[in-house]
Design an enzyme around this catalytic site. Sequence first.
Site, PDB file in Angstrom:
ATOM      1  N   ASP A  12       0.763  -1.069   0.021  1.00 25.77           N
ATOM      2  CA  ASP A  12      -0.513   0.176  -0.256  1.00 25.77           C
ATOM      3  C   ASP A  12       0.850   1.131  -0.079  1.00 25.77           C
ATOM      4  OD1 ASP A  12      -2.479   0.982   0.878  1.00 25.77           O
ATOM      5  OD2 ASP A  12      -2.060   1.836   2.470  1.00 25.77           O
ATOM      6  N   ASP A  14      -0.007   5.143   1.132  1.00 27.01           N
ATOM      7  CA  ASP A  14       0.397   6.097   2.435  1.00 27.01           C
ATOM      8  C   ASP A  14      -0.058   5.144   3.872  1.00 27.01           C
ATOM      9  OD1 ASP A  14      -1.094   8.663   1.499  1.00 27.01           O
ATOM     10  OD2 ASP A  14      -1.298   7.013  -0.007  1.00 27.01           O
ATOM     11  N   ASP A 171      -1.254  -0.676   5.889  1.00 23.56           N
ATOM     12  CA  ASP A 171      -1.659  -0.437   6.868  1.00 23.56           C
ATOM     13  C   ASP A 171      -3.439  -0.138   7.882  1.00 23.56           C
ATOM     14  OD1 ASP A 171      -1.375   1.814   5.605  1.00 23.56           O
ATOM     15  OD2 ASP A 171      -1.804   3.508   7.142  1.00 23.56           O
TER      16      ASP A 171
END
Length: 220
Positions: A12, A14, A171
């Site tokens: 991922d 960000d 995250d």
Amino acid sequence: MITEQPSAVLFDLDGTLIDTAPDFIRCLNLLRQQHGLSALPAEQIRRSVSDGARAMIRVGFGLEPEHPDFSGKHTAFLDLYEAGVAVETRLFEGMNPLLLSLEQRGIPWGIVTNKPERFAAPLIQALGLADRCASLVCPDHVTDRKPHPESLFLACTQIGAAPEQTVYVGDHQRDIEAGRNARMKTIAVRYGYIEEPETVDLWQADIVADTVSDLAKLLH
């Protein structure tokens, strides 16, 4: 540690691969300043970054999408962000050595994000990652965004890796759901933009990494 060397590693963007929060914080507080409001504490904004620009407007102005002022502020925020996607954004500390290790071992890595291409592509270009990552998949490239597995399958196709032999690192709960839906090995990182870090243990990831150093050890 991942017991078998993966065919590829997908990240991922960000809060996982790069720390984009400083520019989100800067742009949101700049927009608040333009409306005569004082700056919000960085941490108050930071924990919502992975939820995207709409979440920024909720945090910054207490507005929901149905509010008549939401659209204008959302557009203004995106324009500010597009003009400065990499002013303060950096790879998380320790991430570049991790990527170099993958590259030296011939393990391709890619990015699968819900961040639109208009922001993601210039960002990875500015950080010198465009020629290093084997795949960049954004919502623009698929019909269904994460947690649907379509974007992960597309990245695997572009890289030439089998999903079952690929690791996805994220995250956010939707990252882990997407990875599991794609039958990948999943690693949840607790250092990202997570409001309640203890909830990461409930996401049913294969492994949880508390730090970038922990993640590097898992992928070694």
